[in-house]
Design a protein around this motif. Structure first.
Motif, PDB file in Angstrom:
ATOM      1  N   ILE A 172       6.966 101.219 -21.169  1.00 25.56           N
ATOM      2  CA  ILE A 172       6.544 102.484 -21.751  1.00 25.56           C
ATOM      3  C   ILE A 172       5.564 102.159 -22.864  1.00 25.56           C
ATOM      4  CG2 ILE A 172       8.660 103.757 -21.201  1.00 25.56           C
ATOM      5  CD1 ILE A 172       9.537 103.291 -24.142  1.00 25.56           C
ATOM      6  N   GLU A 173       4.866 103.167 -23.355  1.00 22.52           N
ATOM      7  CA  GLU A 173       3.974 102.983 -24.489  1.00 22.52           C
ATOM      8  C   GLU A 173       4.404 103.925 -25.594  1.00 22.52           C
ATOM      9  OE1 GLU A 173      -0.118 101.775 -22.127  1.00 22.52           O
ATOM     10  OE2 GLU A 173      -0.051 103.616 -23.291  1.00 22.52           O
ATOM     11  N   GLY A 174       4.241 103.471 -26.823  1.00 16.98           N
ATOM     12  CA  GLY A 174       4.581 104.300 -27.962  1.00 16.98           C
ATOM     13  C   GLY A 174       3.928 103.779 -29.217  1.00 16.98           C
ATOM     14  N   ARG A 175       4.021 104.568 -30.272  1.00 20.64           N
ATOM     15  CA  ARG A 175       3.419 104.233 -31.551  1.00 20.64           C
ATOM     16  C   ARG A 175       4.482 103.711 -32.505  1.00 20.64           C
ATOM     17  NH1 ARG A 175      -1.322 104.881 -32.144  1.00 20.64           N
ATOM     18  NH2 ARG A 175      -2.795 106.050 -33.297  1.00 20.64           N
ATOM     19  N   VAL A 176       4.266 102.486 -33.009  1.00 21.69           N
ATOM     20  CA  VAL A 176       5.147 101.875 -34.004  1.00 21.69           C
ATOM     21  C   VAL A 176       4.262 101.353 -35.128  1.00 21.69           C
ATOM     22  CG1 VAL A 176       6.824 100.044 -34.459  1.00 21.69           C
ATOM     23  CG2 VAL A 176       6.873 101.233 -32.267  1.00 21.69           C
ATOM     24  N   SER A 177       4.572 101.743 -36.343  1.00 20.29           N
ATOM     25  CA  SER A 177       3.789 101.324 -37.523  1.00 20.29           C
ATOM     26  C   SER A 177       2.302 101.607 -37.346  1.00 20.29           C
ATOM     27  CB  SER A 177       4.024  99.843 -37.820  1.00 20.29           C
ATOM     28  OG  SER A 177       5.372  99.602 -38.123  1.00 20.29           O
ATOM     29  N   GLY A 178       1.987 102.743 -36.741  1.00 14.88           N
ATOM     30  CA  GLY A 178       0.592 103.137 -36.571  1.00 14.88           C
ATOM     31  C   GLY A 178      -0.137 102.453 -35.440  1.00 14.88           C
ATOM     32  N   GLN A 179       0.552 101.613 -34.682  1.00 15.91           N
ATOM     33  CA  GLN A 179      -0.068 100.883 -33.572  1.00 15.91           C
ATOM     34  C   GLN A 179       0.492 101.368 -32.240  1.00 15.91           C
ATOM     35  OE1 GLN A 179      -1.903  97.709 -33.533  1.00 15.91           O
ATOM     36  NE2 GLN A 179      -2.218  97.573 -35.724  1.00 15.91           N
ATOM     37  N   GLN A 180      -0.366 101.578 -31.267  1.00 11.34           N
ATOM     38  CA  GLN A 180       0.068 101.923 -29.912  1.00 11.34           C
ATOM     39  C   GLN A 180       0.451 100.617 -29.224  1.00 11.34           C
ATOM     40  OE1 GLN A 180       0.289 104.997 -28.846  1.00 11.34           O
ATOM     41  NE2 GLN A 180       0.581 104.801 -26.673  1.00 11.34           N
ATOM     42  N   ILE A 181       1.723 100.494 -28.806  1.00 10.93           N
ATOM     43  CA  ILE A 181       2.188  99.253 -28.187  1.00 10.93           C
ATOM     44  C   ILE A 181       2.901  99.534 -26.873  1.00 10.93           C
ATOM     45  CG2 ILE A 181       2.428  98.081 -30.418  1.00 10.93           C
ATOM     46  CD1 ILE A 181       5.485  98.456 -30.159  1.00 10.93           C
ATOM     47  N   VAL A 182       3.006  98.491 -26.052  1.00 10.47           N
ATOM     48  CA  VAL A 182       3.783  98.549 -24.816  1.00 10.47           C
ATOM     49  C   VAL A 182       5.168  97.998 -25.134  1.00 10.47           C
ATOM     50  CG1 VAL A 182       3.978  97.660 -22.461  1.00 10.47           C
ATOM     51  CG2 VAL A 182       1.737  98.275 -23.373  1.00 10.47           C
ATOM     52  N   ILE A 183       6.190  98.706 -24.669  1.00 13.69           N
ATOM     53  CA  ILE A 183       7.577  98.322 -24.943  1.00 13.69           C
ATOM     54  C   ILE A 183       8.312  98.235 -23.612  1.00 13.69           C
ATOM     55  CG2 ILE A 183       9.689  98.945 -26.175  1.00 13.69           C
ATOM     56  CD1 ILE A 183       7.893 100.879 -27.867  1.00 13.69           C
ATOM     57  N   LEU A 184       9.125  97.199 -23.465  1.00 14.23           N
ATOM     58  CA  LEU A 184       9.945  97.074 -22.266  1.00 14.23           C
ATOM     59  C   LEU A 184      11.116  98.046 -22.361  1.00 14.23           C
ATOM     60  CD1 LEU A 184      10.016  93.193 -21.796  1.00 14.23           C
ATOM     61  CD2 LEU A 184       8.592  94.860 -20.621  1.00 14.23           C
ATOM     62  N   THR A 185      11.392  98.756 -21.274  1.00 19.73           N
ATOM     63  CA  THR A 185      12.441  99.778 -21.279  1.00 19.73           C
ATOM     64  C   THR A 185      13.829  99.194 -21.534  1.00 19.73           C
ATOM     65  OG1 THR A 185      12.591  99.638 -18.867  1.00 19.73           O
ATOM     66  CG2 THR A 185      11.190 101.370 -19.776  1.00 19.73           C
ATOM     67  N   GLN A 186      14.024  97.918 -21.245  1.00 23.76           N
ATOM     68  CA  GLN A 186      15.332  97.299 -21.467  1.00 23.76           C
ATOM     69  C   GLN A 186      15.677  97.179 -22.949  1.00 23.76           C
ATOM     70  OE1 GLN A 186      14.461  93.660 -19.405  1.00 23.76           O
ATOM     71  NE2 GLN A 186      14.066  92.516 -21.275  1.00 23.76           N
ATOM     72  N   PHE A 187      14.704  97.394 -23.842  1.00 23.59           N
ATOM     73  CA  PHE A 187      14.937  97.277 -25.280  1.00 23.59           C
ATOM     74  C   PHE A 187      14.962  98.611 -25.999  1.00 23.59           C
ATOM     75  CE2 PHE A 187      15.061  92.957 -24.769  1.00 23.59           C
ATOM     76  CZ  PHE A 187      13.880  92.394 -24.295  1.00 23.59           C
ATOM     77  N   VAL A 188      15.107  99.713 -25.242  1.00 31.27           N
ATOM     78  CA  VAL A 188      15.153 101.032 -25.874  1.00 31.27           C
ATOM     79  C   VAL A 188      16.321 101.841 -25.325  1.00 31.27           C
ATOM     80  CG1 VAL A 188      12.642 101.112 -26.229  1.00 31.27           C
ATOM     81  CG2 VAL A 188      13.625 102.182 -24.194  1.00 31.27           C
ATOM     82  N   LYS A 189      16.744 102.832 -26.127  1.00 31.87           N
ATOM     83  CA  LYS A 189      17.683 103.839 -25.634  1.00 31.87           C
ATOM     84  C   LYS A 189      17.130 105.199 -25.992  1.00 31.87           C
ATOM     85  CE  LYS A 189      20.785 104.047 -29.591  1.00 31.87           C
ATOM     86  NZ  LYS A 189      22.131 103.992 -30.066  1.00 31.87           N
ATOM     87  N   LYS A 190      17.345 106.144 -25.092  1.00 35.31           N
ATOM     88  CA  LYS A 190      16.834 107.491 -25.285  1.00 35.31           C
ATOM     89  C   LYS A 190      17.599 108.175 -26.421  1.00 35.31           C
ATOM     90  CE  LYS A 190      15.846 111.753 -22.768  1.00 35.31           C
ATOM     91  NZ  LYS A 190      15.852 112.389 -21.448  1.00 35.31           N
ATOM     92  N   SER A 191      16.864 108.853 -27.296  1.00 35.71           N
ATOM     93  CA  SER A 191      17.488 109.616 -28.390  1.00 35.71           C
ATOM     94  C   SER A 191      17.723 111.034 -27.920  1.00 35.71           C
ATOM     95  CB  SER A 191      16.583 109.632 -29.617  1.00 35.71           C
ATOM     96  OG  SER A 191      16.347 108.325 -30.061  1.00 35.71           O
TER      97      SER A 191
END
Length: 192
Positions: A172-191
């Motif tokens: 997935i892609e998202g913004r962290v600390s003002g940067q658009q980054i690619v994140i692996l879904t295995q390291f996130v949980k839906k809020s």
């Protein structure tokens, strides 16, 4: 009064996205193929050819969305959201997209055009197996060093308004600390 005359009057004979006074045309933005004053926009040829894919999106041209995204006309807001979504790799476009508010009904309408068969085939799931959708908020479940950016995204960080990588169910892609980054879904949980 015809639809074109109504839209011309509403827009004061300028493109409702970029304010050009060149030749203007009606664009049907409706979900049912029945254009009305609320679900159609009056646009110039440059905007039309880029929206329908006859020409690649030229990010510089779309800086005009900074103004037109605030329109009270539903069709214009929907078009602004769709264009900003397509341009989200540009930091200014992502910033504008983060500011643009659509109610639930408008968001469904806006996303309707962005769905393609390939996106529907790819299911993105978080670390718990919960299906993710574009626009969801997720929380990082692990500290993640961000390659090339020189910082670590900390565990517990909320990532709002994610976008799905269409051809990869694990990213997935998202913004962290003002940067658009690619994140692996295995390291996130839906809020919730």
């Amino acid at each position: 009064m015809s639809l074109e005359e109504t839209l011309s009057l509403r827009s004061q004979s300028v493109c409702e996205l970029c304010a050009s006074k060149d030749a203007l045309f009606v664009l049907d933005v409706s979900q049912d193929g029945n254009p009305t004053e609320d679900n159609a926009a009056y646009l110039c040829q440059i905007c039309l050819t880029q929206i329908d894919g006859q020409q690649d999106l030229q990010p510089r041209h779309w800086h005009c969305l900074n103004e037109s995204m605030w329109s009270e006309v539903p069709a214009v807001k929907i078009l602004a959201w769709r264009l900003l979504s397509r341009l989200r790799a540009e930091s200014w476009a992502q910033d504008l997209l983060d500011m643009l508010y659509l109610d639930e009904e408008q968001l469904v309408w806006a996303e309707d055009d962005l769905q393609s068969p390939s996106e529907e085939d790819v299911l993105h799931k978080d670390s718990n197996g919960t299906v993710l959708a574009g626009g969801d908020t997720v929380t990082l479940i692990k500290d993640l060093p961000v390659k090339g950016a020189g910082f670590t995204a900390k565990r517990g960080t909320a990532v709002r308004g994610i976008s799905l990588v269409p051809d990869n169910a694990n990213q997935i892609e998202g913004r962290v600390s003002g940067q658009q980054i690619v994140i692996l879904t295995q390291f996130v949980k839906k809020s919730n």
